[in-house]
Design a protein around this motif. Sequence first.
Motif, PDB file in Angstrom:
ATOM      1  N   LEU A 194     -11.443  35.565  32.253  1.00 47.95           N
ATOM      2  CA  LEU A 194     -11.799  36.950  31.941  1.00 47.95           C
ATOM      3  C   LEU A 194     -13.273  37.248  32.194  1.00 47.95           C
ATOM      4  CD1 LEU A 194      -9.918  37.566  28.581  1.00 47.95           C
ATOM      5  CD2 LEU A 194      -9.425  38.637  30.766  1.00 47.95           C
ATOM      6  N   THR A 195     -14.081  36.205  32.330  1.00 42.89           N
ATOM      7  CA  THR A 195     -15.529  36.384  32.455  1.00 42.89           C
ATOM      8  C   THR A 195     -15.874  37.314  33.615  1.00 42.89           C
ATOM      9  OG1 THR A 195     -15.936  34.189  31.553  1.00 42.89           O
ATOM     10  CG2 THR A 195     -17.724  35.209  32.779  1.00 42.89           C
ATOM     11  N   GLY A 196     -16.692  38.316  33.322  1.00 41.84           N
ATOM     12  CA  GLY A 196     -17.112  39.273  34.340  1.00 41.84           C
ATOM     13  C   GLY A 196     -16.173  40.445  34.525  1.00 41.84           C
ATOM     14  N   LYS A 197     -15.019  40.442  33.842  1.00 40.41           N
ATOM     15  CA  LYS A 197     -14.090  41.567  33.957  1.00 40.41           C
ATOM     16  C   LYS A 197     -14.384  42.607  32.884  1.00 40.41           C
ATOM     17  CE  LYS A 197     -10.327  38.777  35.936  1.00 40.41           C
ATOM     18  NZ  LYS A 197     -10.378  39.395  37.274  1.00 40.41           N
ATOM     19  N   TYR A 198     -13.763  43.771  33.033  1.00 35.25           N
ATOM     20  CA  TYR A 198     -13.968  44.888  32.125  1.00 35.25           C
ATOM     21  C   TYR A 198     -12.623  45.389  31.614  1.00 35.25           C
ATOM     22  CZ  TYR A 198     -18.429  45.031  34.643  1.00 35.25           C
ATOM     23  OH  TYR A 198     -19.631  44.707  35.215  1.00 35.25           O
ATOM     24  N   VAL A 199     -12.621  45.950  30.415  1.00 40.01           N
ATOM     25  CA  VAL A 199     -11.490  46.724  29.935  1.00 40.01           C
ATOM     26  C   VAL A 199     -11.869  48.196  30.023  1.00 40.01           C
ATOM     27  CG1 VAL A 199     -10.012  47.264  27.972  1.00 40.01           C
ATOM     28  CG2 VAL A 199     -10.644  44.896  28.438  1.00 40.01           C
ATOM     29  N   LEU A 200     -11.018  48.990  30.627  1.00 40.90           N
ATOM     30  CA  LEU A 200     -11.267  50.422  30.773  1.00 40.90           C
ATOM     31  C   LEU A 200     -10.430  51.178  29.744  1.00 40.90           C
ATOM     32  CD1 LEU A 200     -11.038  50.723  34.674  1.00 40.90           C
ATOM     33  CD2 LEU A 200     -13.005  50.059  33.272  1.00 40.90           C
ATOM     34  N   LEU A 201     -11.088  51.925  28.865  1.00 28.75           N
ATOM     35  CA  LEU A 201     -10.401  52.803  27.929  1.00 28.75           C
ATOM     36  C   LEU A 201     -10.191  54.137  28.615  1.00 28.75           C
ATOM     37  CD1 LEU A 201      -9.384  53.674  25.106  1.00 28.75           C
ATOM     38  CD2 LEU A 201     -11.767  54.202  24.526  1.00 28.75           C
ATOM     39  N   ASP A 202      -8.933  54.437  28.937  1.00 31.35           N
ATOM     40  CA  ASP A 202      -8.588  55.686  29.623  1.00 31.35           C
ATOM     41  C   ASP A 202      -7.951  56.620  28.604  1.00 31.35           C
ATOM     42  OD1 ASP A 202      -7.999  57.645  31.435  1.00 31.35           O
ATOM     43  OD2 ASP A 202      -6.364  56.569  32.412  1.00 31.35           O
ATOM     44  N   LEU A 203      -8.800  57.453  27.981  1.00 29.15           N
ATOM     45  CA  LEU A 203      -8.298  58.419  27.013  1.00 29.15           C
ATOM     46  C   LEU A 203      -7.523  59.529  27.724  1.00 29.15           C
ATOM     47  CD1 LEU A 203     -11.348  58.857  24.594  1.00 29.15           C
ATOM     48  CD2 LEU A 203      -9.230  57.584  24.193  1.00 29.15           C
ATOM     49  N   ASP A 204      -6.490  60.008  27.083  1.00 25.30           N
ATOM     50  CA  ASP A 204      -5.659  61.084  27.658  1.00 25.30           C
ATOM     51  C   ASP A 204      -5.216  60.723  29.067  1.00 25.30           C
ATOM     52  OD1 ASP A 204      -4.304  63.505  27.651  1.00 25.30           O
ATOM     53  OD2 ASP A 204      -6.016  64.605  28.447  1.00 25.30           O
ATOM     54  N   SER A 205      -4.641  59.533  29.236  1.00 27.13           N
ATOM     55  CA  SER A 205      -4.305  59.009  30.566  1.00 27.13           C
ATOM     56  C   SER A 205      -3.229  59.824  31.274  1.00 27.13           C
ATOM     57  CB  SER A 205      -3.865  57.550  30.441  1.00 27.13           C
ATOM     58  OG  SER A 205      -2.764  57.430  29.548  1.00 27.13           O
ATOM     59  N   ARG A 206      -2.447  60.598  30.531  1.00 24.16           N
ATOM     60  CA  ARG A 206      -1.391  61.413  31.149  1.00 24.16           C
ATOM     61  C   ARG A 206      -1.752  62.895  31.215  1.00 24.16           C
ATOM     62  NH1 ARG A 206       4.142  58.707  28.549  1.00 24.16           N
ATOM     63  NH2 ARG A 206       3.924  56.690  29.605  1.00 24.16           N
ATOM     64  N   GLY A 207      -2.977  63.245  30.841  1.00 24.33           N
ATOM     65  CA  GLY A 207      -3.403  64.637  30.939  1.00 24.33           C
ATOM     66  C   GLY A 207      -2.728  65.551  29.951  1.00 24.33           C
ATOM     67  N   ASP A 208      -2.478  65.042  28.721  1.00 27.83           N
ATOM     68  CA  ASP A 208      -1.806  65.854  27.708  1.00 27.83           C
ATOM     69  C   ASP A 208      -2.725  66.900  27.076  1.00 27.83           C
ATOM     70  OD1 ASP A 208       0.555  64.232  27.924  1.00 27.83           O
ATOM     71  OD2 ASP A 208      -0.424  62.720  26.678  1.00 27.83           O
ATOM     72  N   VAL A 209      -4.051  66.667  27.124  1.00 24.29           N
ATOM     73  CA  VAL A 209      -5.002  67.497  26.386  1.00 24.29           C
ATOM     74  C   VAL A 209      -5.855  68.308  27.363  1.00 24.29           C
ATOM     75  CG1 VAL A 209      -6.801  67.505  24.625  1.00 24.29           C
ATOM     76  CG2 VAL A 209      -5.108  65.664  24.637  1.00 24.29           C
ATOM     77  N   SER A 210      -5.919  69.612  27.169  1.00 23.09           N
ATOM     78  CA  SER A 210      -6.810  70.468  27.958  1.00 23.09           C
ATOM     79  C   SER A 210      -8.157  70.521  27.254  1.00 23.09           C
ATOM     80  CB  SER A 210      -6.219  71.881  28.083  1.00 23.09           C
ATOM     81  OG  SER A 210      -7.105  72.735  28.768  1.00 23.09           O
ATOM     82  N   GLU A 211      -9.188  69.938  27.894  1.00 21.84           N
ATOM     83  CA  GLU A 211     -10.458  69.696  27.216  1.00 21.84           C
ATOM     84  C   GLU A 211     -11.619  70.468  27.834  1.00 21.84           C
ATOM     85  OE1 GLU A 211     -11.108  65.403  26.205  1.00 21.84           O
ATOM     86  OE2 GLU A 211      -9.496  65.175  27.679  1.00 21.84           O
TER      87      GLU A 211
END
Length: 507
Positions: A477-494
């Motif tokens: 895992l060293t050097g990798k990233y976790v990406l937090l993708d909020l609203d990944s399906r486009g449910d929220v109009s922001e």
Amino acid sequence: MKLAVAFLLAAPGLAQVGSDRIVLGIGPWTANASVDTSAWKTFGNGPSHTGAYLGVYGVGSTEFLWNNIYPQDIQQVAVKDGVVYASPWQYFGDAWLRALDSSDGSQLWKYDFDQCYSINPPTVDGEQVYVQRGNHSGDTHLWSFQSDTGVPNWVAPHAAQWERYLAPCVADGRVFVNGGYYGGMYGFDQNDGQQLFYLDLPQYDQWVPSYYGGRLYSFVAGTLMQHDPANAAIDWSLALGWNWSGWSMDRTIAIANGRAYLVNSDGLYCIDLTTGTVAWQYAGNFNGTPAVAGDRVYVMVGGMVSVHDAWDGSYEGLCIGSGAVLQQPLVTDDAILFSSATETFIFDRAKLSLRDWLPFGGELTLADGRLFIAGSNVLLGDGIWAFTIPGPSEAQPNLIGDVEPWRLVGPEPEVHSLVTITNSGIAPTGKYTAQLRLSDDLILDKDDPVLRLLRMRSLDPGESISGTMRLKWDSNLTGKYVLLDLDSRGDVSETDEANLFPTGAIQ
């Protein structure tokens, strides 16, 4: 209390690392204090000094509300609970701290100090206001006042020569300030003013440490350090080099998403706080303190603000003003504000186009639907000008994420990161879907495997929740990233649809 995750599941394409599956969980989710758009408590709007206001400025006219004229320049004001706290920039002159009604500018109380070299900008936190009074060694102190009456709570001495300081950093029951006869950093107990530590650092003034994720950060003469906030013990340091241009730093560090953003003498830097290394650098003659909001960084260059991608530093555009931009840009969910000594500019954050202009310059504070300019007007002189901002034209939510640096935990071992999700808008989000993706870089690709699919409950306006993300550590895992993708399906109009928040590099 458990709040938000309806289920956590291994989505198709769950990553394999070597022969072992990544074991990942997140939560339980706990409630944080609600977003308080009625306050701007200190420089950068908090101890991490991001310069971000979690709310909408709005499109339309910025309307004059009131002004107070003073015989001295006024420094950036702090605002809380409808009260403005102000102090003057002065040189062996009248030194005071005033509390004003934010709705009309009327004076609520005033404290007069003995004449001194400098009185510095205030920070308000809880029921106390903090300010440093500078007058060389033996007569320099950090003061605490009762915010509603102006009665001093305590006065703590510290060493100094002839210095000026940024507003105190208050966090974790402590007050952190720049000080020392030959430069340095102090920590004091917030309740009684007892000195907790002093750390010798190079002799520069006009800076203050930043606090984020349970750690304290100093940046002086090109060296960034991470400290234990209890005793200032140094966890690690990173020397970036430094071209001397005077004995005042005139800046601090803006910290968000496990990254520190700072202006060094040779350019804009992003530091990964998990690894303590440079994530990226963008060369340029920048100045002051950057602002960071969402996936962008905003940094001053002459009479302009340069806009950069927060994850890789790439240049995205320029907001052109005039004169030298002061201190730090102020960034809302929809706008970018910055000022010179005589003018203030309001730009659209998405389009980078000018929305409004004011013939008043100085240091900016935004709180409770009002813009406060501590500075000057070419005809009227020095003072404080208050304006009513347009505000949102429609009720929209706005999701914001923050991912703290990874920590190695336990004998297993695991790596942990605290994730915070906030709705800075004025409407509920409704239920939405988020994803955690594993990536070799900071870009979301369709082939990046899904670690977890999160069904999230609705967040009310101003609501904020936090939960710990846990990975079973593996050397692959060293050097990798976790990406937090909020609203990944486009449910929220922001208000702002940028919803990707990467962690620091896993170590």
